[in-house]
Design an enzyme around this catalytic site. Structure first.
Site, PDB file in Angstrom:
ATOM      1  N   GLU A 218      33.565  42.867  37.620  1.00  0.00           N
ATOM      2  CA  GLU A 218      34.766  42.219  37.085  1.00  0.00           C
ATOM      3  C   GLU A 218      35.246  41.101  38.000  1.00  0.00           C
ATOM      4  OE1 GLU A 218      38.883  41.222  36.183  1.00  0.00           O
ATOM      5  OE2 GLU A 218      38.153  42.040  38.077  1.00  0.00           O
TER       6      GLU A 218
ATOM      7  N   ASP B  11      34.078  47.635  40.886  1.00  0.00           N
ATOM      8  CA  ASP B  11      33.805  46.654  41.945  1.00  0.00           C
ATOM      9  C   ASP B  11      35.137  46.172  42.512  1.00  0.00           C
ATOM     10  OD1 ASP B  11      34.242  45.239  39.432  1.00  0.00           O
ATOM     11  OD2 ASP B  11      33.783  43.412  40.548  1.00  0.00           O
TER      12      ASP B  11
HETATM   13 ZN   LIG Z   1      41.064  44.223  38.801  1.00  0.00          ZN
END
Ligand SMILES: [Zn+2]
Length: 469
Positions: A152, A90
């Protein structure tokens, strides 16, 4: 061909793969981009690792609905060590698209660097892993596991997943590839991360708004009180001065040259850096408080009234609506972001900040404060065979010695991994050097870093196996 030549010969494929990945806007926020984009990126990563020998690569559902790619690959020696490879697919949103000089989701070469959102953070590290694995081919001397997470930058749901699925990711060494060198061509691992917590503080002084002409001068003002309180968090030289928090620590590793920092941070000419210490002391080893936001009446539409207090409840109060339009917020509150170095308890430090704010509040005004989302600092253990192997690999790949860096930011997953696998060695590295401008417009990656770090990773896997056996 030796490993270096093989890695170099794989760079065309690495570029093509990075272009495919960057073209998928995998921002893990359904309010900004369709979740299908993250699902596409997850499938891309799963298929790529399946093609690199992780025959069981699969998609694990996280509690936030995102998918992490997991997989494993065994080598011939059953007693070999296990290495876990980490990255995330992501990305941050492009933010201000007008500031991008190239299309954010189209990998574009400018002056030798490859530009695009996620080109470094962290898709560059995904193609680095793939290039390292292909360079090694069948000569794999360790067992491997992989995890590439998909949220994340938002919820970090993998942190919650790891303790409950410890066996899936258990390893002797973990390459957390979401970091980078101090500069292009200067190899480094990051061994220290600061902890983080937010504190929301509100001030209340009066029962209601008052006319600033009739009452100003004697009536205590919530906004003035808040400004005075915030001003006590730094001394005249810019040192952070939270009562009870040490602010004299010294960074033991490589220095962060002030001129480099000024360029990295875009500090304007004539503006001073903060604090009595060197840059590395200030950003890696000492606490810092930043005011992230302040609520108070905005200039446009402000009335000659004295701000009496904060919103009625912490954090959640909506603006009052008068005559169909939101009225000026009648209060004063701030969100403060606290960073603390390894060796400092984040919860205790946040409580020290809250006590400080109460203690310095002037005129007997009422203060309320709330601590949000404390995440502890991280300190890597650097005495084991994996650190020995990575230092040797970086020396060979770059022709110069590895240095250790800190990072002022926080990666809560590192603490979770260290707690879940207390015997594992964690190594933070990757292709995200300062020129990569991660999280900003015009993010880019230096392809020579992808090549050198892929070579480093391949050499590491060989050397780690040799040192362990
Ligand atoms: Zn990163």
């Amino acid at each position: 061909m030796d490993l270096r030549e093989r890695t170099a010969s794989l760079m065309g494929q690495a570029r093509a793969e990075l272009a495919e990945l960057v073209a998928i806007p995998s921002v893990a926020d359904p309010r900004q981009f369709p979740p299908e984009e993250c699902a596409r990126a997850a499938r891309w990563v799963r298929d790529a690792f399946a093609g690199a020998g992780f025959a069981d690569a699969w998609l694990a559902e996280m509690s936030d609905g995102s998918q992490a790619v997991l997989g494993s690959r065994r080598c011939a020696d059953p007693d070999a060590a296990t290495v876990l490879l980490y990255a995330h697919y992501d990305v941050q949103p492009p933010l201000n698209e007008a500031e991008w000089r190239t299309p954010p989701f189209e990998l574009t070469e400018v002056a030798g660097r490859w530009h695009g959102r996620g080109a470094a953070d962290c898709k560059g590290n995904i193609v680095m892993h793939l290039a390292a694995l292909r360079a090694l081919g069948d000569e794999l001397p360790v067992h491997l596991k992989v995890v590439v997470e998909g949220s994340e930058e938002t919820t970090g749901a993998l942190e919650e997943f790891v303790p409950g699925h410890a066996d899936l990711l258990r390893a002797d060494a973990i390459l957390v590839c979401d970091a980078g060198n101090a500069a292009v061509g200067h190899p480094a691992v990051t061994t220290s991360l600061r902890g983080v917590a937010d504190v929301i503080v509100e001030v209340e002084a009066l029962a209601s708004e008052l006319h600033s002409g009739k009452f100003g001068g004697a009536a205590p003002d919530a906004l003035a009180a808040l400004v005075a309180m915030l001003a006590t968090l730094r001394d005249a030289r810019g040192n952070t001065t939270v009562r009870g928090l040490d602010n004299t620590q010294v960074w033991p590793g490589a220095a962060y040259p002030a001129e480099t920092f000024r360029a990295d941070a875009g500090v304007l000419e004539g503006v001073s850096l903060l604090g009595d210490g060197g840059v590395a002391d200030m950003v890696w080893s000492r606490p810092a408080v930043t005011s992230l936001g302040i609520d108070c009446p905005p200039v446009v539409g402000s009335a000659p009234a004295i701000t009496p207090r904060a919103f009625t409840t912490l954090a959640s109060a909506a603006p009052r609506v008068v005559g169909g339009a939101p009225a000026n917020p009648p209060g004063a509150r701030a969100r403060l972001n606290l960073r603390v170095p390894p060796g400092t308890q984040i919860r205790g430090a946040a409580e020290a900040l809250v006590h400080h704010l109460h203690a310095v509040a002037p005129w007997g005004v009422r203060v309320a404060a709330e601590i949000e989302a404390p995440g502890p600092p991280f300190q890597a253990r650097t005495g084991g065979p994996a650190y020995q192997a990575i230092a040797a690999a970086m020396q060979e790949a770059y022709g110069r010695p590895m240095v250790t860096l800190g990072d002022g930011g926080s990666i809560p997953l590192c603490t979770v991994l260290a707690d879940t696998y207390p015997d594992a060695e964690l190594i933070l590295m990757g292709v995200e050097e300062p020129l990569a401008l991660i999280h900003s417009p015009n993010e880019s990656v230096d392809p020579t870093e992808i090549a050198a770090m892929a070579l480093t990773e391949a050499l590491f896997l060989q050397r780690y196996a040799a040192i362990r056996s």
